[in-house]
Design a protein around this motif. Structure first.
Motif, short mmCIF file in Angstrom:
data_model
loop_
_atom_site.label_atom_id
_atom_site.label_comp_id
_atom_site.label_asym_id
_atom_site.label_seq_id
_atom_site.Cartn_x
_atom_site.Cartn_y
_atom_site.Cartn_z
N ALA A 26 0.81 -1.22 0.00
CA ALA A 26 0.00 0.00 0.00
C ALA A 26 0.84 1.27 0.00
O ALA A 26 0.45 2.27 -0.61
CB ALA A 26 -0.93 0.00 1.21
N THR A 27 1.99 1.25 0.68
CA THR A 27 2.78 2.47 0.84
C THR A 27 4.01 2.53 -0.05
O THR A 27 4.54 3.62 -0.28
CB THR A 27 3.24 2.65 2.29
OG1 THR A 27 4.16 1.59 2.62
CG2 THR A 27 2.08 2.66 3.26
N GLY A 28 4.49 1.37 -0.47
CA GLY A 28 5.74 1.34 -1.22
C GLY A 28 6.95 1.53 -0.32
O GLY A 28 8.07 1.67 -0.80
N LEU A 29 6.73 1.54 0.98
CA LEU A 29 7.80 1.72 1.97
C LEU A 29 7.98 0.43 2.75
O LEU A 29 7.11 -0.43 2.77
CB LEU A 29 7.45 2.86 2.92
CG LEU A 29 7.17 4.21 2.27
CD1 LEU A 29 6.63 5.20 3.29
CD2 LEU A 29 8.45 4.75 1.63
N GLN A 30 9.08 0.31 3.44
CA GLN A 30 9.38 -0.89 4.22
C GLN A 30 8.71 -0.84 5.60
O GLN A 30 9.37 -0.87 6.63
CB GLN A 30 10.90 -1.08 4.34
CG GLN A 30 11.56 -1.47 3.06
CD GLN A 30 11.01 -2.80 2.53
OE1 GLN A 30 10.86 -3.77 3.24
NE2 GLN A 30 10.69 -2.81 1.24
N TRP A 31 7.40 -0.76 5.60
CA TRP A 31 6.66 -0.70 6.85
C TRP A 31 6.42 -2.09 7.40
O TRP A 31 6.27 -3.06 6.67
CB TRP A 31 5.32 0.00 6.63
CG TRP A 31 5.42 1.49 6.65
CD1 TRP A 31 6.35 2.25 6.01
CD2 TRP A 31 4.57 2.39 7.33
NE1 TRP A 31 6.12 3.57 6.25
CE2 TRP A 31 5.02 3.68 7.05
CE3 TRP A 31 3.45 2.23 8.12
CZ2 TRP A 31 4.41 4.82 7.56
CZ3 TRP A 31 2.83 3.36 8.62
CH2 TRP A 31 3.32 4.64 8.35
N SER A 32 6.32 -2.15 8.73
CA SER A 32 5.98 -3.38 9.45
C SER A 32 4.84 -3.03 10.40
O SER A 32 4.43 -1.86 10.52
CB SER A 32 7.18 -3.87 10.24
OG SER A 32 7.50 -2.94 11.27
N PHE A 33 4.36 -4.02 11.12
CA PHE A 33 3.32 -3.73 12.10
C PHE A 33 3.85 -2.78 13.18
O PHE A 33 3.15 -1.87 13.61
CB PHE A 33 2.77 -5.01 12.72
CG PHE A 33 1.62 -4.75 13.66
CD1 PHE A 33 0.47 -4.12 13.21
CD2 PHE A 33 1.71 -5.11 14.99
CE1 PHE A 33 -0.58 -3.85 14.07
CE2 PHE A 33 0.66 -4.85 15.86
CZ PHE A 33 -0.49 -4.22 15.40
N LEU A 34 5.10 -2.95 13.58
CA LEU A 34 5.71 -2.05 14.56
C LEU A 34 5.74 -0.62 14.03
O LEU A 34 5.39 0.32 14.75
CB LEU A 34 7.12 -2.51 14.92
CG LEU A 34 7.90 -1.59 15.86
CD1 LEU A 34 7.15 -1.37 17.18
CD2 LEU A 34 9.28 -2.16 16.12
N THR A 35 6.09 -0.44 12.78
CA THR A 35 6.10 0.89 12.17
C THR A 35 4.70 1.49 12.22
O THR A 35 4.53 2.68 12.53
CB THR A 35 6.57 0.82 10.70
OG1 THR A 35 7.78 0.08 10.63
CG2 THR A 35 6.78 2.21 10.12
N ALA A 36 3.69 0.68 11.93
CA ALA A 36 2.31 1.16 11.97
C ALA A 36 1.93 1.60 13.38
O ALA A 36 1.33 2.66 13.56
CB ALA A 36 1.36 0.08 11.47
N LEU A 37 2.27 0.79 14.38
CA LEU A 37 1.98 1.16 15.77
C LEU A 37 2.64 2.48 16.13
O LEU A 37 2.02 3.35 16.74
CB LEU A 37 2.47 0.07 16.73
CG LEU A 37 1.68 -1.22 16.81
CD1 LEU A 37 2.41 -2.23 17.68
CD2 LEU A 37 0.27 -0.96 17.33
#
Length: 108
Positions: A26-37
């Motif tokens: 969705a973002t094209g970035l290296q996001w994880s669940f921790l990043t979302a939190l």
């Protein structure tokens, strides 16, 4: 997308292992669940939430849902890692962590 990920895991409609790939698509970035939190409990997201009109919605997501996601994320970040350290240094996370400590002291 980050708030929706937090709410989806909380509701049990998605597994944590599936959130990272969904966020990255969705973002094209290296996001994880921790990043979302960390993002959802942070200043930028809280400020954006405050700027939304009370009747805001995006599909099935409302402003109240976003507020719930902020609190869930802040609680998760405040509870921290197994080492006991918080997962974020945001103001809300610090306040929640302090409230959790006071609650623990008052019930002991």
């Amino acid at each position: 997308m980050a708030a929706k990920a937090v709410l989806s895991l909380y509701a049990g409609t998605v597994e944590e292992k599936d959130i990272g790939p969904q966020l990255r698509r969705a973002t094209g970035l290296q996001w994880s669940f921790l990043t979302a939190l960390q993002y959802v409990s942070g200043q930028e997201a809280i400020r954006a939430l405050g700027d939304l009109p009370d009747d805001w919605s995006d599909g099935d997501l409302t402003k109240a849902d976003l507020g719930k996601a902020v609190m869930i994320a802040a609680g998760a970040c405040a509870a921290g890692a197994p080492s006991g350290s918080p997962l974020s240094g945001g103001h809300l996370v610090s306040a929640v962590r302090k409230a959790m400590a006071q609650d623990t002291e008052s019930t002991a």
